[in-house]
Design an enzyme around this catalytic site. Structure first.
Site, PDB file in Angstrom:
ATOM      1  N   SER A  55       0.769  -1.161  -0.006  1.00  0.00           N
ATOM      2  CA  SER A  55       0.091  -0.078   0.162  1.00  0.00           C
ATOM      3  C   SER A  55       0.737   1.501  -0.038  1.00  0.00           C
ATOM      4  CB  SER A  55      -1.020   0.016   0.954  1.00  0.00           C
ATOM      5  OG  SER A  55      -1.692   1.216   1.397  1.00  0.00           O
ATOM      6  N   TYR A 105      -1.940  -0.484  10.149  1.00  0.00           N
ATOM      7  CA  TYR A 105      -2.055  -0.661   8.694  1.00  0.00           C
ATOM      8  C   TYR A 105      -0.669  -0.674   8.230  1.00  0.00           C
ATOM      9  CZ  TYR A 105      -4.005  -0.753   3.853  1.00  0.00           C
ATOM     10  OH  TYR A 105      -4.326  -1.334   2.643  1.00  0.00           O
TER      11      TYR A 105
END
Length: 307
Positions: A147, A160
């Protein structure tokens, strides 16, 4: 010359076996449909068999569903065995399954924080470890979905960001380890894409406003098709990196400067983090830590329900 080189790097997936985790929706479902249309045999792996069955029905007879939680060794091994028995082997693995729980380190529900790392980092490791012997046998390709969060570490996203940064590091090590075995390894860095996960994050009463305040392209949301185009191309070319969109790659060149820039930006925008931190505590007091920290989006809801 450039077009010739591009064509030379492109590999057909016709007849290839592609295992995709997190295949019920989003990137996983989209890639399954695209590669099935190109004649690939797609194995959909995840925790939502009913949703994956709908995707498989769109993919045709050479698609099959295998229910498995990527954090469950036994389930992954059973699914992998079933895929090999059904299709004869595995050529490509797309380790795409992931969840996102938002919250500040001092107040997020510990179980939500650790579950994010378990799915997003350890789930990738387990997926790769179980399937790698079959990919080696066919000198195939592994793509791990990381990501933008691996590069830009925003407040409220510690679990995350840590998971996705770990995934990138894991992939870089793996690439060097298996190159002599004929296996290629890639890592994808999508920015904010309009998936159920991002839409769910935007609906969060604390994180939604925090994300909407991100400046310029760092806060822009792109259509799912933009990501699918880049991911499809990267897999066909067996790329080492896939940046969605291209400017994400440029950020890697200045990543050492990004943490202080993010901190300064937060202060200049009315002490945004302090306000969000207070709002997070109020949200937890109102709804409870578990509800306030629950993984966002339909995939996150499915993961919570499965446990």
């Amino acid at each position: 010359m450039g077009a010739t080189n591009l064509l030379a790097r492109t590999t057909s997936v016709h007849g290839k076996v592609i295992l995709i985790t997190g295949a019920a929706r989003g990137f996983g479902a989209g890639l399954a449909r695209r590669f099935a249309a190109q004649g690939a045999k797609v194995a959909l792996v995840g925790i939502e068999p009913d949703e994956m069955a709908k995707v498989a029905a769109e993919c045709g007879p050479d698609a099959a569903v295998f229910e498995a939680d990527v954090t469950d060794w036994a389930a992954l091994e059973t699914a992998t065995k079933g895929i090999v028995e059904r299709f004869g082997g595995i050529d490509i693995v797309v380790a795409n399954a992931g969840i996102a729980a938002t919250g500040f380190v001092r107040s997020i529900d510990p179980r939500a924080f650790e579950r994010t790392i378990e799915v997003d980092l350890l789930g990738v490791w387990r997926t790769v470890r179980v399937t790698l012997p079959h990919v080696i046998e066919r000198k195939g390709y592994v793509l791990v979905v990381s990501s933008l969060a691996a590069i830009t570490h925003a407040p409220g996203m510690a679990a995350y960001a840590a998971s996705k940064a770990g995934v990138e590091a894991f992939t870089n090590s793996l690439r060097a380890e298996v190159r002599h075995l004929g296996v290629k390894v890639g890592v994808a860095h999508p920015t904010w894409i309009s998936t159920d996960l991002v839409q769910g994050a935007d609906e969060h009463p604390v994180f939604g406003p925090l994300r909407s305040a991100m400046p310029g392209v760092l806060g822009k949301t792109y259509p799912v098709e933009v990501a699918l185009d880049a991911l499809e191309k990267g897999i066909l070319r067996r790329d080492r990196t896939v940046h969605v969109p291209g400017w994400v790659g440029a950020l890697k060149l200045i990543r050492a400067f990004l943490p202080p820039i993010i901190e300064i930006g937060a202060r200049l925008r009315g002490n945004l983090v302090a306000k969000a931190d207070k709002a997070a505590l109020e949200d937890i007091a109102r709804r409870g830590a578990e509800a306030a920290s629950r993984p966002v989006g339909k995939g996150g809801q499915a993961d919570a329900a499965s446990r």
